[in-house]
Design a protein around this motif. Structure first.
Motif, PDB file in Angstrom:
ATOM      1  N   ASN A   1       0.936  -1.333  -0.061  1.00 60.40           N
ATOM      2  CA  ASN A   1       0.042   0.054  -0.024  1.00 60.40           C
ATOM      3  C   ASN A   1       0.898   1.263  -0.028  1.00 60.40           C
ATOM      4  OD1 ASN A   1       0.379   1.124   2.692  1.00 60.40           O
ATOM      5  ND2 ASN A   1      -0.472  -0.811   3.529  1.00 60.40           N
TER       6      ASN A   1
ATOM      7  N   MET B   1       3.391   2.135   2.882  1.00 57.12           N
ATOM      8  CA  MET B   1       4.507   1.297   3.307  1.00 57.12           C
ATOM      9  C   MET B   1       5.984   1.485   2.498  1.00 57.12           C
ATOM     10  SD  MET B   1       2.401  -2.397   3.547  1.00 57.12           S
ATOM     11  CE  MET B   1       3.501  -3.378   4.676  1.00 57.12           C
TER      12      MET B   1
ATOM     13  N   ASP C   1       1.979  -8.022   9.349  1.00 58.01           N
ATOM     14  CA  ASP C   1       0.915  -7.181   9.259  1.00 58.01           C
ATOM     15  C   ASP C   1      -0.153  -7.899   9.825  1.00 58.01           C
ATOM     16  OD1 ASP C   1       1.746  -5.055   7.644  1.00 58.01           O
ATOM     17  OD2 ASP C   1       1.076  -5.881   5.543  1.00 58.01           O
TER      18      ASP C   1
ATOM     19  N   ASN D   1      -8.460  -7.104   9.109  1.00 58.13           N
ATOM     20  CA  ASN D   1      -8.731  -7.880   7.950  1.00 58.13           C
ATOM     21  C   ASN D   1      -8.401  -9.421   7.990  1.00 58.13           C
ATOM     22  OD1 ASN D   1      -6.108  -5.566   7.322  1.00 58.13           O
ATOM     23  ND2 ASN D   1      -8.141  -5.484   6.459  1.00 58.13           N
TER      24      ASN D   1
ATOM     25  N   ARG E   1       0.246 -11.617   2.647  1.00 58.94           N
ATOM     26  CA  ARG E   1      -0.466 -11.675   3.732  1.00 58.94           C
ATOM     27  C   ARG E   1      -1.202 -13.135   3.758  1.00 58.94           C
ATOM     28  NH1 ARG E   1      -3.624  -6.758   6.005  1.00 58.94           N
ATOM     29  NH2 ARG E   1      -3.404  -8.190   7.842  1.00 58.94           N
TER      30      ARG E   1
ATOM     31  N   GLU F   1     -10.962  -9.073   2.255  1.00 66.02           N
ATOM     32  CA  GLU F   1      -9.956  -8.786   3.417  1.00 66.02           C
ATOM     33  C   GLU F   1     -10.909  -8.179   4.732  1.00 66.02           C
ATOM     34  OE1 GLU F   1      -6.422  -6.628   2.541  1.00 66.02           O
ATOM     35  OE2 GLU F   1      -5.896  -8.328   1.013  1.00 66.02           O
TER      36      GLU F   1
ATOM     37  N   ARG G   1      -8.812  -3.930  -3.000  1.00 65.55           N
ATOM     38  CA  ARG G   1      -8.727  -5.239  -2.265  1.00 65.55           C
ATOM     39  C   ARG G   1      -9.728  -6.382  -2.386  1.00 65.55           C
ATOM     40  NH1 ARG G   1      -4.205  -5.010   1.762  1.00 65.55           N
ATOM     41  NH2 ARG G   1      -2.792  -3.222   0.863  1.00 65.55           N
TER      42      ARG G   1
ATOM     43  N   HIS H   1      -8.689   0.228   1.930  1.00 67.79           N
ATOM     44  CA  HIS H   1      -9.839  -0.432   2.620  1.00 67.79           C
ATOM     45  C   HIS H   1     -11.037   0.517   3.061  1.00 67.79           C
ATOM     46  CE1 HIS H   1      -7.047  -3.730   4.063  1.00 67.79           C
ATOM     47  NE2 HIS H   1      -7.696  -4.242   3.183  1.00 67.79           N
TER      48      HIS H   1
ATOM     49  N   THR I   1     -10.596   2.732   6.151  1.00 66.83           N
ATOM     50  CA  THR I   1      -9.960   4.163   6.109  1.00 66.83           C
ATOM     51  C   THR I   1     -10.609   5.320   5.648  1.00 66.83           C
ATOM     52  OG1 THR I   1      -9.251   3.764   3.920  1.00 66.83           O
ATOM     53  CG2 THR I   1      -7.701   2.918   5.596  1.00 66.83           C
TER      54      THR I   1
ATOM     55  N   PHE J   1      -5.651   9.073   8.747  1.00 65.63           N
ATOM     56  CA  PHE J   1      -6.439   8.085   9.280  1.00 65.63           C
ATOM     57  C   PHE J   1      -7.419   8.329  10.347  1.00 65.63           C
ATOM     58  CE2 PHE J   1      -4.439   3.789   7.494  1.00 65.63           C
ATOM     59  CZ  PHE J   1      -4.458   4.173   6.473  1.00 65.63           C
TER      60      PHE J   1
ATOM     61  N   ASN K   1     -10.067   5.936  10.670  1.00 66.20           N
ATOM     62  CA  ASN K   1      -9.719   4.517  11.115  1.00 66.20           C
ATOM     63  C   ASN K   1      -9.799   4.370  12.605  1.00 66.20           C
ATOM     64  OD1 ASN K   1      -7.358   2.014  11.352  1.00 66.20           O
ATOM     65  ND2 ASN K   1      -8.932   1.946  10.017  1.00 66.20           N
TER      66      ASN K   1
ATOM     67  N   GLY L   1       2.757   0.809   8.366  1.00 66.03           N
ATOM     68  CA  GLY L   1       2.582  -0.237   7.866  1.00 66.03           C
ATOM     69  C   GLY L   1       0.984   0.168   7.041  1.00 66.03           C
ATOM     70  N   GLY L   2       0.402   1.104   7.015  1.00 69.48           N
ATOM     71  CA  GLY L   2      -0.637   1.572   6.469  1.00 69.48           C
ATOM     72  C   GLY L   2      -1.949   1.202   7.450  1.00 69.48           C
ATOM     73  N   GLY L   3      -1.954   0.923   8.604  1.00 74.44           N
ATOM     74  CA  GLY L   3      -2.932   0.656   9.127  1.00 74.44           C
ATOM     75  C   GLY L   3      -3.133   1.634  10.546  1.00 74.44           C
TER      76      GLY L   3
ATOM     77  N   CYS M   1      -7.657  -0.903  12.228  1.00 72.07           N
ATOM     78  CA  CYS M   1      -7.089  -2.080  11.672  1.00 72.07           C
ATOM     79  C   CYS M   1      -6.736  -3.004  12.712  1.00 72.07           C
ATOM     80  CB  CYS M   1      -6.134  -1.563  10.852  1.00 72.07           C
ATOM     81  SG  CYS M   1      -6.424  -0.496   9.636  1.00 72.07           S
TER      82      CYS M   1
HETATM   83  C1  LIG Z   1      -7.249   0.362   7.758  1.00 66.38           C
HETATM   84  N1  LIG Z   1      -6.785  -0.693   7.194  1.00 66.38           N
HETATM   85  C2  LIG Z   1      -6.114   0.027   6.155  1.00 66.38           C
HETATM   86  C3  LIG Z   1      -6.782  -2.062   7.487  1.00 66.38           C
HETATM   87  N2  LIG Z   1      -7.868  -2.366   7.625  1.00 66.38           N
HETATM   88  N3  LIG Z   1      -5.743  -2.819   7.343  1.00 66.38           N
HETATM   89  C4  LIG Z   1      -4.270  -2.164   7.531  1.00 66.38           C
HETATM   90  C5  LIG Z   1      -3.631  -3.273   6.658  1.00 66.38           C
HETATM   91  C6  LIG Z   1      -2.245  -2.963   6.191  1.00 66.38           C
HETATM   92  C7  LIG Z   1      -1.300  -4.096   5.593  1.00 66.38           C
HETATM   93  N4  LIG Z   1      -0.037  -3.411   5.515  1.00 66.38           N
HETATM   94  C8  LIG Z   1      -1.811  -3.863   4.274  1.00 66.38           C
HETATM   95  O1  LIG Z   1      -1.710  -3.136   3.268  1.00 66.38           O
HETATM   96  O2  LIG Z   1      -2.660  -5.115   4.170  1.00 66.38           O
END
Ligand SMILES: CN(C)C(=N)NCCC[C@H](N)C(=O)O
Length: 291
Positions: free
Chosen positions: A36, A39, A79, A85, A104, A130, A149, A178, A181, A235, A238, A277-279, A283
């Motif tokens: 994502n 990252m 992750d 997820n 993943r 996811e 996703r 996702h 977010t 975020f 989130n 990591g984007g969360g 998440c």
């Molecule tokens: C809010 N978000 C995006 C989530 N529900 N999950 C985060 C997943 C992060 C992982 N590196 C990925 O890219 O899958």
């Protein structure tokens, strides 16, 4: 001459509802690949800091009276901390994910085993999805995201698994890959048949959706909180809500104010390390809705 008085509408009284969550301690957290736009493996990560920030979120849930279950982190799956997820759970039934990226995919059997061992009716997927990253239960309806996703076919599948109406929404900005977010569910799940509101409310980031999806959201949620691009980009959406307490990023200052005006109690928790990591908060939190 008297000046006209402005009568402020009082914010409605909100009630906190008990929650049961699944979390995973980020013992193996790092950023070693890119799936994502957040990252960047070249940026250093600090696993101890990630664990300490995660622990604050975990402890806050307990202080608020919620229950937290833990799944064992697997080495090689950095992750796995993003348990949202790891599935989608309603009424004691768990729909298992099929991750889009190979990095993943090894997490899915671990989540399936956890659900089985903990008495959930565990449904294996045929379609790429996811979990609660892309499926959000709002009142009686499942809002389902696609574009990055989970596939459109998984929206049909999740509807069949839970026998509920599914509303598909198209995400268009890769930063918001996702649904969790771009939308925060604010109110507890209460269907009309349970004596609850006809429609639980949400907050969302309009720019994350295509025109058709925005029109659906406007029609279904006329009272939704619309968050700014600034709050979305940190975020802010989130977040996790129990109907009164809404756990959000300390960077989402505008959203904090909007929540207070509506009678919610925003509580700030900083997960800056996990953002690498984007969360964020949501998440790291999978809701376990019992039978
Ligand atoms: C809010 N978000 C995006 C989530 N529900 N999950 C985060 C997943 C992060 C992982 N590196 C990925 O890219 O899958």
């Amino acid at each position: 001459m008297s000046t006209p008085e402005t009568i402020a509408t009082p914010a409605p009284a909100r009630t906190a509802h008990h929650r049961r969550y699944l979390m995973c301690r980020p013992e193996h957290f790092t950023v070693s690949y890119t799936i994502n736009p957040w990252m960047e493996p070249a940026k250093p990560t600090d696993t101890a800091k990630a664990v300490a920030q995660w622990q604050k979120l975990h402890d806050l849930y307990l202080e608020l009276g919620h229950e937290v279950e833990l799944i064992e982190p697997l080495a090689g799956y950095p992750d796995m901390v993003y348990t949202a997820n790891g599935g989608f759970v309603i009424g004691g039934r768990a729909y298992v994910p099929e991750f889009r990226f190979v990095e993943r995919q090894g997490e899915a059997p671990a989540f399936a085993d956890w659900f089985r061992a903990n008495g959930f009716d565990t449904v294996m997927p045929e379609e790429v999805n996811e979990g609660e990253g892309d499926f959000l239960l709002v009142g009686d309806v499942i809002l389902a995201g696609t574009g990055f996703r989970s596939t459109g076919d998984s929206h049909r599948e999740v509807g069949e698994v839970f026998g509920r109406e599914v509303v598909s929404l198209n995400l268009i900005d890769p930063r918001f890959y996702h649904l969790d977010t771009a939308i925060a569910v604010l109110d507890p799940v209460q269907g009309v048949e349970n004596g609850g509101p006809e429609c639980a409310n949400i907050a969302y980031l309009p720019g994350a959706f295509d025109d058709a999806s925005r029109a659906i959201l406007e029609e279904r949620f006329p009272d939704a909180i619309l968050v700014s691009d600034e709050d979305g980009a940190v975020f802010g959406l989130n977040s996790a809500s129990d109907g009164y307490n809404v756990i959000i990023s300390p960077r989402a200052v505008g959203f904090e104010k909007q929540l207070r005006e509506r009678g919610y109690n925003p509580i700030m928790v900083d997960l800056s390390e996990l953002l690498l990591g984007g969360g964020g908060i949501k998440c790291c939190t999978l809701e376990l809705r019992g039978a």
